[in-house]
Design a protein around this motif. Structure first.
Motif, PDB file in Angstrom:
ATOM      1  N   SER A 196      38.116   6.050 -80.735  1.00 40.40           N
ATOM      2  CA  SER A 196      36.646   5.913 -80.720  1.00 40.40           C
ATOM      3  C   SER A 196      35.986   7.282 -80.899  1.00 40.40           C
ATOM      4  O   SER A 196      35.040   7.419 -81.678  1.00 40.40           O
ATOM      5  N   GLU A 225      38.952  17.540 -76.132  1.00 35.79           N
ATOM      6  CA  GLU A 225      40.154  16.715 -75.917  1.00 35.79           C
ATOM      7  C   GLU A 225      41.146  17.481 -75.041  1.00 35.79           C
ATOM      8  O   GLU A 225      41.455  18.641 -75.310  1.00 35.79           O
ATOM      9  N   ARG A 229      50.783   9.147 -80.705  1.00 39.71           N
ATOM     10  CA  ARG A 229      50.573   8.075 -79.718  1.00 39.71           C
ATOM     11  C   ARG A 229      50.571   6.703 -80.389  1.00 39.71           C
ATOM     12  O   ARG A 229      49.738   6.411 -81.228  1.00 39.71           O
ATOM     13  N   ARG A 241      50.046   2.713 -80.518  1.00 37.98           N
ATOM     14  CA  ARG A 241      49.312   1.648 -79.798  1.00 37.98           C
ATOM     15  C   ARG A 241      49.039   0.447 -80.685  1.00 37.98           C
ATOM     16  O   ARG A 241      49.944  -0.226 -81.086  1.00 37.98           O
ATOM     17  N   GLN A 259      47.167   2.126 -85.102  1.00 44.37           N
ATOM     18  CA  GLN A 259      46.198   3.044 -84.491  1.00 44.37           C
ATOM     19  C   GLN A 259      46.613   4.488 -84.747  1.00 44.37           C
ATOM     20  O   GLN A 259      45.789   5.360 -85.009  1.00 44.37           O
ATOM     21  N   ASP A 318      37.651   2.098 -74.122  1.00 44.61           N
ATOM     22  CA  ASP A 318      38.334   1.817 -72.851  1.00 44.61           C
ATOM     23  C   ASP A 318      37.629   2.442 -71.644  1.00 44.61           C
ATOM     24  O   ASP A 318      37.895   2.045 -70.509  1.00 44.61           O
ATOM     25  N   MET A 367      41.391  -1.728 -79.402  1.00 43.43           N
ATOM     26  CA  MET A 367      40.962  -0.728 -80.380  1.00 43.43           C
ATOM     27  C   MET A 367      39.765  -1.248 -81.176  1.00 43.43           C
ATOM     28  O   MET A 367      38.824  -0.503 -81.459  1.00 43.43           O
TER      29      MET A 367
HETATM   30  P1  RFL Z   1      41.914   6.371 -76.330  1.00 46.39           P
HETATM   31  O1  RFL Z   1      42.383   6.022 -77.710  1.00 46.39           O
HETATM   32  O2  RFL Z   1      42.847   6.209 -75.204  1.00 46.39           O
HETATM   33  O3  RFL Z   1      41.352   7.855 -76.374  1.00 46.39           O
HETATM   34  C1  RFL Z   1      40.893   8.499 -75.208  1.00 46.39           C
HETATM   35  C2  RFL Z   1      41.063   9.998 -75.420  1.00 46.39           C
HETATM   36  O4  RFL Z   1      40.424  10.700 -74.343  1.00 46.39           O
HETATM   37  C3  RFL Z   1      41.275  11.770 -73.926  1.00 46.39           C
HETATM   38  N1  RFL Z   1      40.901  12.135 -72.555  1.00 46.39           N
HETATM   39  C4  RFL Z   1      40.228  13.277 -72.250  1.00 46.39           C
HETATM   40  N2  RFL Z   1      39.778  14.286 -73.013  1.00 46.39           N
HETATM   41  C5  RFL Z   1      39.124  15.302 -72.387  1.00 46.39           C
HETATM   42  N3  RFL Z   1      38.941  15.348 -71.043  1.00 46.39           N
HETATM   43  C6  RFL Z   1      39.392  14.362 -70.241  1.00 46.39           C
HETATM   44  N4  RFL Z   1      39.214  14.412 -68.923  1.00 46.39           N
HETATM   45  C7  RFL Z   1      40.071  13.263 -70.835  1.00 46.39           C
HETATM   46  N5  RFL Z   1      40.623  12.106 -70.357  1.00 46.39           N
HETATM   47  C8  RFL Z   1      41.116  11.448 -71.422  1.00 46.39           C
HETATM   48  C9  RFL Z   1      42.675  11.184 -74.075  1.00 46.39           C
HETATM   49  O5  RFL Z   1      43.671  12.191 -74.136  1.00 46.39           O
HETATM   50  C10 RFL Z   1      42.530  10.413 -75.384  1.00 46.39           C
HETATM   51  O6  RFL Z   1      42.831  11.226 -76.504  1.00 46.39           O
HETATM   52  O7  RFL Z   1      40.620   5.503 -75.949  1.00 46.39           O
HETATM   53  P2  RFL Z   1      39.527   4.781 -76.883  1.00 46.39           P
HETATM   54  O8  RFL Z   1      39.077   5.721 -77.947  1.00 46.39           O
HETATM   55  O9  RFL Z   1      38.572   4.152 -75.956  1.00 46.39           O
HETATM   56  O10 RFL Z   1      40.333   3.635 -77.677  1.00 46.39           O
HETATM   57  C11 RFL Z   1      40.809   2.503 -76.987  1.00 46.39           C
HETATM   58  C12 RFL Z   1      42.126   2.076 -77.627  1.00 46.39           C
HETATM   59  O11 RFL Z   1      42.997   3.197 -77.707  1.00 46.39           O
HETATM   60  C13 RFL Z   1      42.770   0.953 -76.815  1.00 46.39           C
HETATM   61  O12 RFL Z   1      41.822  -0.043 -76.494  1.00 46.39           O
HETATM   62  C14 RFL Z   1      43.891   0.274 -77.627  1.00 46.39           C
HETATM   63  O13 RFL Z   1      44.962   1.173 -77.845  1.00 46.39           O
HETATM   64  C15 RFL Z   1      44.362  -0.950 -76.858  1.00 46.39           C
HETATM   65  N6  RFL Z   1      45.560  -1.516 -77.455  1.00 46.39           N
HETATM   66  C16 RFL Z   1      45.472  -2.359 -78.522  1.00 46.39           C
HETATM   67  N7  RFL Z   1      44.276  -2.595 -79.124  1.00 46.39           N
HETATM   68  C17 RFL Z   1      44.192  -3.402 -80.209  1.00 46.39           C
HETATM   69  O14 RFL Z   1      43.090  -3.567 -80.789  1.00 46.39           O
HETATM   70  N8  RFL Z   1      45.298  -4.067 -80.683  1.00 46.39           N
HETATM   71  C18 RFL Z   1      46.539  -3.874 -80.133  1.00 46.39           C
HETATM   72  O15 RFL Z   1      47.504  -4.461 -80.586  1.00 46.39           O
HETATM   73  C19 RFL Z   1      46.659  -2.987 -79.030  1.00 46.39           C
HETATM   74  N9  RFL Z   1      47.853  -2.713 -78.479  1.00 46.39           N
HETATM   75  C20 RFL Z   1      46.807  -1.205 -76.895  1.00 46.39           C
HETATM   76  C21 RFL Z   1      47.947  -1.798 -77.450  1.00 46.39           C
HETATM   77  C22 RFL Z   1      46.932  -0.295 -75.829  1.00 46.39           C
HETATM   78  C23 RFL Z   1      48.175   0.000 -75.304  1.00 46.39           C
HETATM   79  N10 RFL Z   1      48.285   0.884 -74.196  1.00 46.39           N
HETATM   80  C24 RFL Z   1      47.297   1.930 -73.997  1.00 46.39           C
HETATM   81  C25 RFL Z   1      48.860   0.390 -72.993  1.00 46.39           C
HETATM   82  C26 RFL Z   1      49.192  -1.485 -76.966  1.00 46.39           C
HETATM   83  C27 RFL Z   1      49.322  -0.584 -75.900  1.00 46.39           C
HETATM   84  C28 RFL Z   1      50.706  -0.248 -75.450  1.00 46.39           C
END
Ligand code: RFL
Length: 396
Positions: free
Chosen positions: A22, A41, A51, A53, A109, A290, A303
């Protein structure tokens, strides 16, 4: 920037916390529109590019990137996403498309994030500050927001007009909002998923299967890899799931003895839960992805919901900056949450149905028979299949 500069406050329009899917998408849209932004970041670039996902950008997300003339640069592989629902090995394949019939695109992703990095940092000279720590948000009433953070060179301050909290569930953005402002709505499903990344060629569609042994899903994760998810107990850990047991359970749950063992790259456990925070904005801070809401992986949409938030927020910021019209920002939370609650409804429906239909130890045999009747209806009746498509289309 050296530690002797710690009293200098830099200025930008938007500070984006988090360079995940995002944060980088929002940064790319803003930069392309000439709106100054800085991304903070805590990890390094290599870590983020590795990473693993999500696997599919839905039809709405594809349209959004097309509108920004970025789809060909950022997304690969045009496929109509299909999903194969199975009960004890038999079932039906559904096509998942947008309301205008437009397809989703297979693009992990990881690939999307890697391409966003190239576009924003390498092609557009965008400003991502990696490996930073101690991000603190100063978002006082009536004052310009300020972010302080530290890196290897010392501490720094950034003044801005708006802050986008794209730092996921455990980041600092949501945590900076004072107690009592946000309401947390959450639902625990009572079981977990074991997620196993395996070296297995992708099939042409995703699979969601359930049998007397429990639920299993298989989602493509690149040309040679798949992610299998297996329903398990919340208390299960790696010691309960050898690689051999993973493959035995996949064969049992998909009722398919022909599936061969393959290399398991990694495995971890995810408790299934749905969470929504409201409101998802506070003064000049806007929560995205998230950081604002979680859906269970059963719905494979986290995502895509994050991309939806970016679509709404980027348009609202552009209107505010370019036309001095803040209406879109004021209604950001309401607009996003309407969409999110619709999606949570679908996520609970599909998660309950796919798990209740299997092993009855969680919610009993009565629920099991209802869930099986629902699945049979889905397979047999055009009306129910249509309902499923409508659910999906409502999300597009
Ligand atoms: P992200 O992609 O986790 O990015 C957050 C970023 O913030 C950083 N961060 C910080 N940076 C500075 N200071 C801090 N204090 C910080 N704290 C954190 C992190 O290092 C990271 O780089 O969140 P965003 O952008 O909200 O995106 C959300 C998606 O990543 C998430 O919803 C999806 O990955 C969920 N998800 C799936 N979504 C789908 O649409 N289809 C799927 O099939 C799908 N499979 C999955 C998934 C998530 C999974 N995880 C996380 C358990 C499968 C898995 C295994």
């Amino acid at each position: 920037m050296g530690s002797n500069q710690e009293n200098i406050t830099e200025q930008t329009t938007v500070v984006i916390i988090g360079a995940g899917v995002s944060g980088l998408t929002l940064a790319t849209f803003l930069q392309k529109s000439g709106v100054a932004c800085v991304v903070l970041e805590r990890r390094d670039r290599a870590y983020i590019e590795m990473r693993q996902r999500a696997g599919v950008v839905d039809a709405r997300g594809v349209r959004m990137f097309e509108q920004w003339d970025l789809a060909d640069k950022l997304l690969f592989g045009l496929v109509a996403q299909t999903i194969d629902y199975r009960l004890n090995g038999a079932g039906r394949i559904f096509e998942i498309v947008g309301e205008d019939g437009s397809p989703s695109r297979f693009c992990t992703q990881q690939m999307l994030v890697g391409n966003l990095m190239k576009e924003f940092i390498d092609n557009m000279a965008g400003d991502v500050r990696f490996d930073i720590a101690d991000v603190t948000i100063h978002n006082e009433e009536g004052q310009h927001p300020k972010i302080t953070y530290s890196d290897a060179n010392g501490s720094h301050a950034l003044a801005c007009d708006y802050i986008a909290g794209c730092d996921s569930d455990r980041g600092v953005s949501r945590a900076s909002i004072p107690d009592g402002v946000l309401t947390k709505y959450s639902h625990e499903f009572g079981y977990a998923w074991l997620a196993a990344l395996v070296e297995a060629p992708v099939t042409s569609h995703a699979i969601m299967g359930v049998s007397d042994y429990g639920c299993v899903a298989q989602l493509p994760r690149g040309p040679h890899r798949s992610r299998y998810y297996l329903q398990c107990a919340l208390s299960d850990g790696p010691e309960d799931w050898s690689d051999q047991r993973i493959w035995d359970e996949i064969r049992l749950r998909l009722n398919d003895k022909t599936i061969q063992n393959a290399l398991v790259h990694d495995k971890f456990f995810v408790p299934l839960r749905s969470v929504v925070y409201a409101p998802i904005q506070y003064r000049n801070l806007f929560l995205v992805g998230d950081a604002a809401h979680l859906v269970p992986p059963t719905s494979a949409k986290g995502m895509n919901l994050a991309l939806y938030d970016v679509d709404i927020l980027s348009q609202a910021i552009l209107r505010a900056v370019q036309e001095d019209d803040t209406m879109g920002l004021e209604s950001y939370s309401d607009t996003v949450l309407t969409h999110i609650w619709n999606y949570q409804d679908f996520a609970v429906w599909i998660t309950d149905m796919m798990h209740d239909a299997g092993d009855p130890t969680q919610r009993g045999t009565f629920r099991q028979m209802i869930a099986r009747a629902r699945l049979d209806n889905l397979f047999d009746s055009e009306t129910a299949a249509h309902l499923h498509s409508e659910y999906q289309r409502g999300m597009n």
